[in-house]
Design a protein around this motif. Structure first.
Motif, PDB file in Angstrom:
ATOM      1  N   SER A 109      -3.187  -8.778 -28.014  1.00  0.00           N
ATOM      2  CA  SER A 109      -2.224  -7.901 -28.692  1.00  0.00           C
ATOM      3  C   SER A 109      -0.902  -7.875 -27.943  1.00  0.00           C
ATOM      4  O   SER A 109       0.168  -7.811 -28.540  1.00  0.00           O
ATOM      5  CB  SER A 109      -2.790  -6.481 -28.807  1.00  0.00           C
ATOM      6  N   ASN A 110      -0.975  -7.905 -26.620  1.00  0.00           N
ATOM      7  CA  ASN A 110       0.220  -8.071 -25.790  1.00  0.00           C
ATOM      8  C   ASN A 110      -0.208  -8.602 -24.432  1.00  0.00           C
ATOM      9  O   ASN A 110      -1.390  -8.522 -24.070  1.00  0.00           O
ATOM     10  CB  ASN A 110       1.018  -6.764 -25.655  1.00  0.00           C
ATOM     11  N   ILE A 111       0.731  -9.153 -23.709  1.00  0.00           N
ATOM     12  CA  ILE A 111       0.457  -9.624 -22.356  1.00  0.00           C
ATOM     13  C   ILE A 111       1.472  -8.991 -21.404  1.00  0.00           C
ATOM     14  O   ILE A 111       2.582  -8.643 -21.789  1.00  0.00           O
ATOM     15  CB  ILE A 111       0.514 -11.160 -22.240  1.00  0.00           C
ATOM     16  N   THR A 112       1.050  -8.837 -20.158  1.00  0.00           N
ATOM     17  CA  THR A 112       1.923  -8.315 -19.115  1.00  0.00           C
ATOM     18  C   THR A 112       2.425  -9.482 -18.279  1.00  0.00           C
ATOM     19  O   THR A 112       1.625 -10.246 -17.723  1.00  0.00           O
ATOM     20  CB  THR A 112       1.166  -7.312 -18.228  1.00  0.00           C
ATOM     21  N   THR A 113       3.746  -9.620 -18.186  1.00  0.00           N
ATOM     22  CA  THR A 113       4.323 -10.762 -17.469  1.00  0.00           C
ATOM     23  C   THR A 113       4.823 -10.409 -16.075  1.00  0.00           C
ATOM     24  O   THR A 113       5.038 -11.297 -15.254  1.00  0.00           O
ATOM     25  CB  THR A 113       5.494 -11.357 -18.278  1.00  0.00           C
ATOM     26  N   PHE A 167      -3.769  -8.026 -20.761  1.00  0.00           N
ATOM     27  CA  PHE A 167      -3.945  -9.343 -20.164  1.00  0.00           C
ATOM     28  C   PHE A 167      -2.723  -9.664 -19.289  1.00  0.00           C
ATOM     29  O   PHE A 167      -1.587  -9.584 -19.743  1.00  0.00           O
ATOM     30  CB  PHE A 167      -4.105 -10.407 -21.246  1.00  0.00           C
ATOM     31  N   ILE A 168      -2.972 -10.020 -18.019  1.00  0.00           N
ATOM     32  CA  ILE A 168      -1.906 -10.362 -17.085  1.00  0.00           C
ATOM     33  C   ILE A 168      -1.667 -11.867 -17.146  1.00  0.00           C
ATOM     34  O   ILE A 168      -2.585 -12.657 -16.932  1.00  0.00           O
ATOM     35  CB  ILE A 168      -2.250  -9.952 -15.639  1.00  0.00           C
ATOM     36  N   GLN A 169      -0.459 -12.252 -17.446  1.00  0.00           N
ATOM     37  CA  GLN A 169      -0.116 -13.675 -17.507  1.00  0.00           C
ATOM     38  C   GLN A 169       1.349 -13.841 -17.129  1.00  0.00           C
ATOM     39  O   GLN A 169       2.241 -13.480 -17.904  1.00  0.00           O
ATOM     40  CB  GLN A 169      -0.369 -14.244 -18.898  1.00  0.00           C
TER      41      GLN A 169
END
Length: 701
Positions: free
Chosen positions: A328-332, A384-386
Motif C-alpha cells: 500500500s505504501n513503502i518507507t524510503t 515496508f522499508i525500501q
C-alpha cells in the motif's frame, strides 16, 4: 561554611604514604559525618570540550548521556566497573584501585574517602564529584519519595531576533509556496523527581521554532505539543533491579545491538573511547525525537550474579513514504531531525509504527573480573522499508521485520581489560568488535581495537564505535596511547584505519582512509592548563573530473590544529583563550582554509554568574567551517558553526534568586562582514547578522 579537606600524598616516601593512606581511611569518615563536599554544578559543554576538542558528529547524544548521569549520580557503594567506566573520567588503573579499596575497606562513608585511594588526585576527584554520590544505607521507596535527590521544574524558551523567510508573508514573485506553520520561538518544559538508586519520574515537553503550539493526534502519539516524553522508574526493590514505564534506552555490550547513550567516539580520550560500558536500562529524558524505546522494560536478578532484562516498545517514527503497486505504501527514509514546521515535514511526523521486543541476559564473573552477556532484539514496522533503488543502497535493509542477536563479554586480567562483541542480523550479515585496554605501569596506557561490520549487517538500535554514522559496510583498526611522565604533562595519540568494502553515498567505489590525532596537555598548577592539538583525516571521495560511466576516487584531506589555554581562580573567575585552524583539500583544489580566535570569560559573585565570549573567524567557505563549544544554560547545548568572515559574541547571566529559584538569560549574535544574506531556503535572513535571545527558569522543590 563547609570545610574542604585536601590531601596530597605525592612526594612522601613510600612507607609514609602507606601509613598516611591508612590513617585517612580511618579518620576521614569521622571528620565528615556531618559534612559532604557540595555537589558542584557542572558545565557539561566544557566537560565534553575536554574529551572532544574537535566536536564529534554525535555531540548532542553524548551531551544527553552525560546529562542523565549528572541528573542521576552513581552511588559509589553499589556502582559496577562499567558504571564508573561510563563517566570517561577514571583510567583503568584508577578503576582497579577504587574497587580494591572498596573490597578491603567496605562501603564508603564519605566522598572525602576518595582522597585516600591510590591514584586519585584532586583534579580527578573534582571532575568526578558532579556524577557520584554515596548512600550509607538502603532506604524504603516511601522514605526516598519524602527526600528526593532531585526535584525541579524547568522552563526554557528562545527565538531569533531577525526575521527568517519562513515567517515572512508569501511573496507572489517567489517560487516558494509554503511557510512555517507556527510561531518563531522554541519552548521546553521539564519536570523531574528522582533519587539515585531508588526511583525516577519525569516529563519533557518540547517544540522547535516554527512548529505549531498545539497539536493533537493520538494515533500518531502527538499529544498537545510537538514532542512529549514521559518515564516512571523504580530501582532496587528486592530481585527487581529496574523497572521503567514510558520512554527509555538500553546500553549493552559494545553497543552492537542496543547502544543508545554513553557512546564515545574518537577524541582526546584516546584510551577509554574504544570501550562501551553495559549500563543497562536508563530513562530517556532527551528532547531528541528518535532512537529511543517507548513501552515497558524490567531487569530481574535471576541469581546473585545473573540478571535478565526484557523490553517491549511500541512507538511512532518520522518517515518519508511513497505509494507502491505491491505494498500500500513503502518507507524510503527515516528522518531524525525532529522538525515539523512545514506541511511536508508535518506529513512525515510519526507516520511509521515501530515495535521492539528485546532480551538481555548478563552473567557477572566473580570478584569484578568481568561479565558475559546475550542480547536479542526483534524489530517490526507497519510499513515496508525500501530505500531508493541506487547502487550504494543495494545491501541496505528491505522488509518489515528484523532480528539481530549477539554475544558480548569482557574480562580483567592484571592490568589488562579485554572486551568483545559479535552479532548477526536476519539478513545473515555479521558484526564484530574486540580489543583491550592496558596500563603499562603508572605512566603509560594503551588501547587496541578492531571492528568489522558487513555490508548487509542491519542493526537499528546499535551504536558501536565506527567511522561512518552507522555500523554497516566497514572494517577498521584503532590504536591509542597516553603517556603521563609527570603530573604536569600528558601526551595522547591515536591512529585509526578504516575501509568501506562497498559503495557509499557520493562514493561510487569501495574506499578507505585513516586519521591520526596528537594531543599535548600541560597542567602546571590547579589554576592553569593548556594544550596543543593536531588532527588529520584522509578519506576517498568521488573525483569530480571523472567520466560518469567510469567513476574514480581521489583523496580528501581534512586538518585541524588548535591551541587552548584555561586559567581559573576558583569561585571568582575563569578565562579561556583558543586559537583554531582548519583546512579541507583534495588533489583538484587549492583547498578551503579557515581559522578562529576565541576569548571566553566567566565571573562568579555571591548570587550571580556572568559568562561571555568574543570570537573572530575567517574561512574561505562553508567547507572549512569551525566548530567551537559555547557555554550555555544548565541542560542546554550549543555548538554553532563559524564560517565566512565575522565576529560572534554572547553574554549569559545566571541569577540565584533563592535556594529554590534560578534564572538564566542568554543573548548571542553573529555578525558577518562579507555576506548580505544568511542561510538559505526558509531559514534565510536578509541581512548580515543573526541574533538569539534565550531565557530559562528553574524551580527546585
Amino acid at each position: 561554611m563547609k570545610t574542604t579537606y585536601a590531601f596530597d600524598l605525592q612526594g612522601f616516601p613510600a612507607g609514609y604514604s602507606l601509613w598516611i593512606t591508612a590513617l585517612l581511611g580511618i579518620c576521614i569518615p569521622f571528620l565528615s559525618i556531618a559534612q559532604e563536599p557540595p555537589r558542584p554544578d557542572v558545565d557539561i559543554n566544557l566537560f565534553i570540550a575536554e574529551l572532544f576538542p574537535v566536536p564529534p558528529d554525535d555531540s548532542e547524544d553524548l551531551y544527553e548521556a552525560l546529562l542523565q548521569l549528572y541528573a542521576s549520580p552513581l552511588d559509589l557503594n553499589t556502582a559496577t566497573p562499567d558504571d564508573l567506566a561510563a563517566t570517561f573520567i577514571l583510567s583503568e588503573e584508577q578503576l582497579r584501585s577504587f574497587f580494591d579499596y572498596r573490597a578491603k575497606a567496605g562501603a564508603l562513608l564519605s566522598l572525602y574517602e576518595l582522597q585516600a585511594i591510590s591514584g586519585f588526585d584532586i583534579y580527578t576527584i573534582k571532575r568526578l564529584l558532579p556524577f557520584v554520590t554515596i548512600s550509607v544505607k538502603a532506604v524504603s521507596l516511601r522514605d526516598a519519595l519524602k527526600n528526593p535527590g532531585q526535584h525541579f521544574l524547568m522552563l526554557r524558551s528562545g527565538k531569533l531576533l531577525e526575521q527568517q523567510k519562513g515567517y515572512a508573508p508569501l511573496d507572489s514573485n517567489s517560487n516558494a509556496t509554503t511557510r512555517y506553520q507556527g510561531p518563531p520561538f522554541n519552548g521546553y518544559i521539564c519536570y523531574r523527581n528522582a533519587r539515585s538508586g531508588a526511583y525516577s519520574f519525569g516529563i519533557t515537553l518540547e517544540k522547535d521554532a516554527g512548529e505549531e503550539i498545539w497539536q493533537w493526534n493520538a494515533r500518531r502519539q502527538i499529544l498537545g505539543i510537538d514532542y512529549t516524553s514521559f518515564h516512571a522508574q523504580i530501582l532496587n526493590r528486592g530481585r527487581l533491579k529496574n523497572l521503567i514505564i514510558g520512554d527509555f534506552q538500553m546500553q549493552a555490550g559494545q553497543g552492537m545491538i542496543t547502544g543508545a547513550g554513553f557512546s564515545l567516539g574518537k577524541g582526546a580520550e584516546v584510551i577509554r573511547s574504544v570501550y562501551r560500558s553495559t549500563t543497562g536500562l536508563k530513562p530517556y529524558t532527551s528532547a531528541t525525537e528518535a532512537t529511543f524505546f517507548r513501552g515497558i522494560a524490567a531487569t530481574w536478578s535471576v541469581t546473585t550474579r545473573t540478571d535478565l532484562t526484557i523490553l517491549i516498545s511500541k512507538t511512532k517514527r518520522d518517515a518519508t513514504q511513497e505509494p507502491d503497486s505491491i505494498h500500500s505504501n513503502i518507507t524510503t527514509s527515516l528522518p531524525v531531525t525532529g522538525y515539523h514546521r512545514t506541511p511536508s515535514e508535518i506529513e512525515k511526523h510519526n507516520v511509521l509504527g515501530e515495535q521492539h521486543v528485546g532480551l538481555h541476559l548478563l552473567h557477572k564473573i566473580a570478584s569484578q573480573k568481568g561479565q558475559i552477556g546475550l542480547t536479542m532484539l526483534h524489530t517490526g514496522y507497519d510499513s515496508f522499508i525500501q530505500k531508493r533503488d541506487l547502487p550504494y543502497n543495494r545491501y541496505e535493509f528491505s522488509g518489515k521485520q528484523n532480528l539481530v542477536a549477539g554475544l558480548h563479554g569482557d574480562y580483567h586480567w592484571q592490568n589488562i581489560h579485554f572486551f568483545a562483541e559479535t552479532a548477526i542480523s536476519k539478513s545473515g550479515g555479521s558484526g564484530a568488535i574486540g580489543g583491550f585496554i592496558a596500563s603499562v605501569g603508572k605512566k603509560i596506557d594503551i588501547s587496541l581495537m578492531a571492528r568489522h561490520y558487513a555490508r548487509n549487517f542491519h542493526t537499528f538500535c546499535g551504536n558501536p564505535i565506527s567511522e561512518a554514522t552507522r555500523p554497516i559496510n566497514e572494517r577498521g583498526a584503532y590504536a591509542g596511547a597516553r603517556w603521563s611522565p609527570s603530573r604536569k604533562w600528558q601526551w595522547s595519540t591515536y591512529f585509526d584505519y578504516f575501509r568501506f568494502p562497498w559503495l557509499k553515498y557520493q562514493v561510487d567505489k569501495p574506499s578507505s582512509g585513516f586519521d591520526y590525532f596528537l594531543h599535548l596537555l600541560w597542567k602546571p598548577s590547579k589554576r592553569l592548563n593548556a594544550y596543543l592539538l593536531f588532527h588529520e583525516k584522509h578519506k576517498q571521495v568521488n573525483d569530480p573530473a571523472a567520466e560518469g560511466n567510469n567513476p574514480s576516487l581521489i583523496r580528501s584531506i581534512k586538518r585541524t590544529a588548535m591551541f587552548n589555554m584555561d586559567y581559573e581562580i576558583p569561585l571568582k573567575c575563569a578565562f579561556r583563550t583558543r586559537l583554531q585552524y582548519g583546512e579541507l583539500k583534495n588533489a583538484h583544489s587549492k583547498g578551503s582554509h579557515g581559522f578562529t580566535i576565541v576569548q571566553d570569560m566567566t565571573w562568579h559573585f555571591s548570587k550571580v554568574e556572568i559568562s561571555g565570549r568574543a570570537a573572530f573567524f575567517k574561512t574561505d567557505d562553508y567547507d572549512s567551517r569551525q566548530y567551537v563549544y559555547e557555554r550555555d544554560m544548565l541542560y542546554a547545548f550549543s555548538i554553532p558553526a563559524y564560517y565566512n568572515t565575522g565576529i560572534r559574541h554572547y553574554l549569559m547571566l545566571r541569577y540565584t534568586i533563592s535556594k529554590q529559584l534560578k534564572i538564566w538569560l542568554r543573548w548571542s549574535q553573529t555578525r558577518y562582514s562579507d555576506i548580505e544574506k544568511i542561510s538559505s531556503g526558509l531559514n534565510e535572513i536578509n541581512g548580515s547578522k543573526r541574533s538569539e535571545a534565550k531565557v530559562q527558569v528553574m524551580y527546585q522543590f
